[in-house]
Design a protein around this motif. Structure first.
Motif, mmCIF file in Angstrom:
data_model
loop_
_atom_site.group_PDB
_atom_site.id
_atom_site.type_symbol
_atom_site.label_atom_id
_atom_site.label_comp_id
_atom_site.label_asym_id
_atom_site.label_seq_id
_atom_site.Cartn_x
_atom_site.Cartn_y
_atom_site.Cartn_z
ATOM 1 N N SER A 16 -20.150 2.538 42.637
ATOM 2 C CA SER A 16 -19.021 3.168 41.952
ATOM 3 C C SER A 16 -18.590 4.437 42.680
ATOM 4 O O SER A 16 -17.392 4.715 42.802
ATOM 5 N N ARG A 68 -14.052 -2.038 41.669
ATOM 6 C CA ARG A 68 -14.558 -0.865 40.947
ATOM 7 C C ARG A 68 -14.697 -1.155 39.453
ATOM 8 O O ARG A 68 -15.656 -0.718 38.816
ATOM 9 N N ARG A 72 -18.033 -1.001 37.275
ATOM 10 C CA ARG A 72 -18.153 -0.221 36.037
ATOM 11 C C ARG A 72 -18.705 -1.091 34.911
ATOM 12 O O ARG A 72 -19.539 -0.640 34.122
#
Length: 187
Positions: A16, A68, A72
């Protein structure tokens, strides 16, 4: 394993963190290139090149943002650290708004090129023509893309100022938890 309990997380996952800083660098490049566009006359090769480079960077940002979001979901994210629940909620809204715009703006960029009747290439792949070229729609889509891009300047500024406020005034670890860990350096 999907990480569902983010309340215990104190640091972003290294993937991340990598995606965050890649997007920062790519956004700077995209903004610089599109601002350079105005230095060249309309219809010139240099102006067209800046739009092509900007579009290519936008496509990369889109791909990284999709990755991303998966990161997450997979690894979770630390909870906001704010003195009030209202500010914590604003922090979450800000992050999701940034994610949304960083995904939506490139889509409008692709539509802009397609309504202009231009082929879009991405690492040897040519996007299929999804819409019929239309100068009126091209202008509408361009206006939306520009609005989204301009809103990013504003939102990124607030985001960065909030991180600095946490670091220098609240003296918490909000900023350092998105920084890459470096051997021999303490946060």
């Amino acid at each position: 394993m999907i990480h569902t309990n983010t309340a215990m997380k104190t640091q972003y996952h290294p993937i991340s963190i990598l995606f965050h800083w890649l997007v920062v660098v790519l956004l700077i490049a995209a903004f610089v290139v599109i601002e350079l566009k105005g230095q060249f006359p309309k219809g010139s090769e240099a102006r067209e090149l800046t739009k092509t480079i900007h579009g290519f960077i936008g496509q990369i940002i889109f791909v990284i943002m999709v990755l991303r979001l998966f990161a997450r979901i997979l690894f979770g994210a630390p909870e906001p650290k704010n003195p009030s629940q209202a500010l914590a909620m604003l922090s979450k809204v800000m992050h999701w708004l940034l994610y949304a715009i960083l995904l939506i703006a490139p889509i409008f960029g692709i539509l802009y090129f397609q309504y202009a009747g231009k082929e879009i290439h991405f690492f040897g792949f040519t996007w299929p023509q999804l819409v019929t070229p239309d100068p009126v729609m091209k202008k509408s889509v361009e206006n939306i893309h520009e609005l989204l891009g301009n809103s990013l300047y504003f939102l990124i500024g607030i985001h960065a100022l909030a991180a600095l406020w946490h670091h220098y005034f609240l003296k918490d670890d909000v900023l350092t938890r998105i920084l890459p860990k470096m051997k021999g350096v303490r946060n």
